[in-house]
Design a protein around this motif. Structure first.
Motif, PDB file in Angstrom:
ATOM      1  N   UNK A 209       0.838  -1.196   0.000  1.00 45.27           N
ATOM      2  CA  UNK A 209       0.000   0.000   0.000  1.00 45.27           C
ATOM      3  C   UNK A 209       0.877   1.252   0.000  1.00 45.27           C
ATOM      4  N   UNK A 210       1.912   1.248   0.832  1.00 43.71           N
ATOM      5  CA  UNK A 210       2.842   2.368   0.900  1.00 43.71           C
ATOM      6  C   UNK A 210       3.506   2.576  -0.456  1.00 43.71           C
TER       7      UNK A 210
ATOM      8  N   UNK B  80      -1.666 -10.197  -6.431  1.00 44.34           N
ATOM      9  CA  UNK B  80      -1.387  -9.450  -5.207  1.00 44.34           C
ATOM     10  C   UNK B  80      -1.662  -7.966  -5.419  1.00 44.34           C
ATOM     11  N   UNK B  81      -1.145  -7.436  -6.527  1.00 42.94           N
ATOM     12  CA  UNK B  81      -1.209  -5.994  -6.755  1.00 42.94           C
ATOM     13  C   UNK B  81      -2.606  -5.497  -7.126  1.00 42.94           C
ATOM     14  N   UNK B  82      -3.278  -6.154  -8.058  1.00 40.46           N
ATOM     15  CA  UNK B  82      -4.557  -5.619  -8.536  1.00 40.46           C
ATOM     16  C   UNK B  82      -5.674  -5.637  -7.491  1.00 40.46           C
ATOM     17  N   UNK B  83      -5.768  -6.662  -6.654  1.00 35.47           N
ATOM     18  CA  UNK B  83      -6.754  -6.571  -5.563  1.00 35.47           C
ATOM     19  C   UNK B  83      -6.437  -5.417  -4.600  1.00 35.47           C
ATOM     20  N   UNK B  84      -5.153  -5.167  -4.361  1.00 39.99           N
ATOM     21  CA  UNK B  84      -4.763  -4.035  -3.520  1.00 39.99           C
ATOM     22  C   UNK B  84      -5.206  -2.729  -4.164  1.00 39.99           C
TER      23      UNK B  84
ATOM     24  N   UNK C 186      -8.978   1.910  -4.388  1.00 38.62           N
ATOM     25  CA  UNK C 186     -10.033   2.658  -5.095  1.00 38.62           C
ATOM     26  C   UNK C 186     -11.306   2.642  -4.258  1.00 38.62           C
ATOM     27  N   UNK C 187     -11.692   1.456  -3.775  1.00 34.37           N
ATOM     28  CA  UNK C 187     -12.917   1.312  -2.976  1.00 34.37           C
ATOM     29  C   UNK C 187     -12.866   2.181  -1.717  1.00 34.37           C
ATOM     30  N   UNK C 188     -11.677   2.281  -1.095  1.00 35.81           N
ATOM     31  CA  UNK C 188     -11.517   3.076   0.129  1.00 35.81           C
ATOM     32  C   UNK C 188     -11.315   4.558  -0.150  1.00 35.81           C
ATOM     33  N   UNK C 189     -11.336   4.944  -1.408  1.00 36.43           N
ATOM     34  CA  UNK C 189     -11.201   6.356  -1.764  1.00 36.43           C
ATOM     35  C   UNK C 189      -9.785   6.893  -1.646  1.00 36.43           C
ATOM     36  N   UNK C 190      -8.804   6.012  -1.627  1.00 39.88           N
ATOM     37  CA  UNK C 190      -7.409   6.461  -1.493  1.00 39.88           C
ATOM     38  C   UNK C 190      -6.761   6.733  -2.838  1.00 39.88           C
ATOM     39  N   UNK C 191      -7.287   6.086  -3.873  1.00 35.25           N
ATOM     40  CA  UNK C 191      -6.864   6.409  -5.233  1.00 35.25           C
ATOM     41  C   UNK C 191      -8.110   6.449  -6.111  1.00 35.25           C
ATOM     42  N   UNK C 192      -7.982   7.155  -7.217  1.00 35.92           N
ATOM     43  CA  UNK C 192      -9.071   7.192  -8.194  1.00 35.92           C
ATOM     44  C   UNK C 192      -8.488   6.764  -9.532  1.00 35.92           C
ATOM     45  N   UNK C 193      -9.358   6.561 -10.501  1.00 39.57           N
ATOM     46  CA  UNK C 193      -8.851   6.167 -11.816  1.00 39.57           C
ATOM     47  C   UNK C 193      -9.728   6.758 -12.908  1.00 39.57           C
TER      48      UNK C 193
ATOM     49  N   UNK D   8      -5.608  10.288  -4.171  1.00 41.48           N
ATOM     50  CA  UNK D   8      -6.599  11.278  -3.733  1.00 41.48           C
ATOM     51  C   UNK D   8      -6.095  11.961  -2.452  1.00 41.48           C
ATOM     52  N   UNK D   9      -6.827  12.943  -1.984  1.00 36.70           N
ATOM     53  CA  UNK D   9      -6.463  13.595  -0.720  1.00 36.70           C
ATOM     54  C   UNK D   9      -6.498  12.571   0.424  1.00 36.70           C
TER      55      UNK D   9
END
Length: 182
Positions: A3-4, A38-42, A47-54, A71-72
């Protein structure tokens, strides 16, 4: 742990998933295998948690692909991950290397805090190696040839760890001096 990495990479610039996977494979080296599973589910969780968008990109001569951006909320979570003290496990060094890679995005005080956490980890490892070495020396029932080889292993680990400790101490001093000049 990854995640980091994902959040740190997206702080640099937006990227598509395959690009993230390629950079991650190069970052962790040839021994550790990172699968798409490993990577794509992360990425989906982020995205689901609103930490990144696409958004979708349709290149002229290629397949459409998703481009991810932090995202912010993702920026805040990235900072939380950078502040989080290291846990002592098999991933400690890799997590520290991720943190070190993204020092440019945090304050010098947080850089020093991360280095101090890693220094404490290394000192813990060194103490354990020295303790184990003493134990092996005292165990007379271990055949001499085997004891010599085990002690060589501990000597190697001790030297590598001491070298890492010296590097971290120098890095701490470098950052402190930089702070003093500004």
């Amino acid at each position: 742990m990854y995640e980091l990495f994902v959040l740190g990479e997206l702080k640099t610039e937006p990227k598509h998933g395959y690009e993230l996977q390629t950079i991650l494979k190069n970052t962790v080296g040839p021994i550790r295998k990172i699968s798409s599973g490993t990577l794509y589910p992360l990425i989906s969780r982020l995205v689901k948690n609103g930490r990144i968008s696409h958004h979708k990109e349709n290149p002229e001569n290629g397949r459409p692909r998703k481009i991810y951006e932090i995202t912010e909320n993702g920026n805040e979570h990235f900072l939380e991950l950078m502040k989080k003290p290291l846990e002592y496990n098999t991933d400690t060094e890799l997590i520290f290397h991720f943190k070190l890679t993204y020092f440019q995005y945090v304050t010098q005080d947080l850089q020093l805090e991360c280095l101090q956490h890693y220094l404490e980890y290394l000192q813990y490892i060194l103490k354990d190696v020295i303790s184990s070495e003493s134990l092996i020396i005292s165990k007379k029932q271990i055949p001499e040839k085997k004891r010599i080889q085990i002690l060589r292993l501990f000597d190697h680990r001790k030297h590598v760890t001491m070298t890492d400790i010296e590097w971290v101490k120098k890095e701490i001093e470098r950052i402190k001096k930089f702070n003093e000049t500004f």
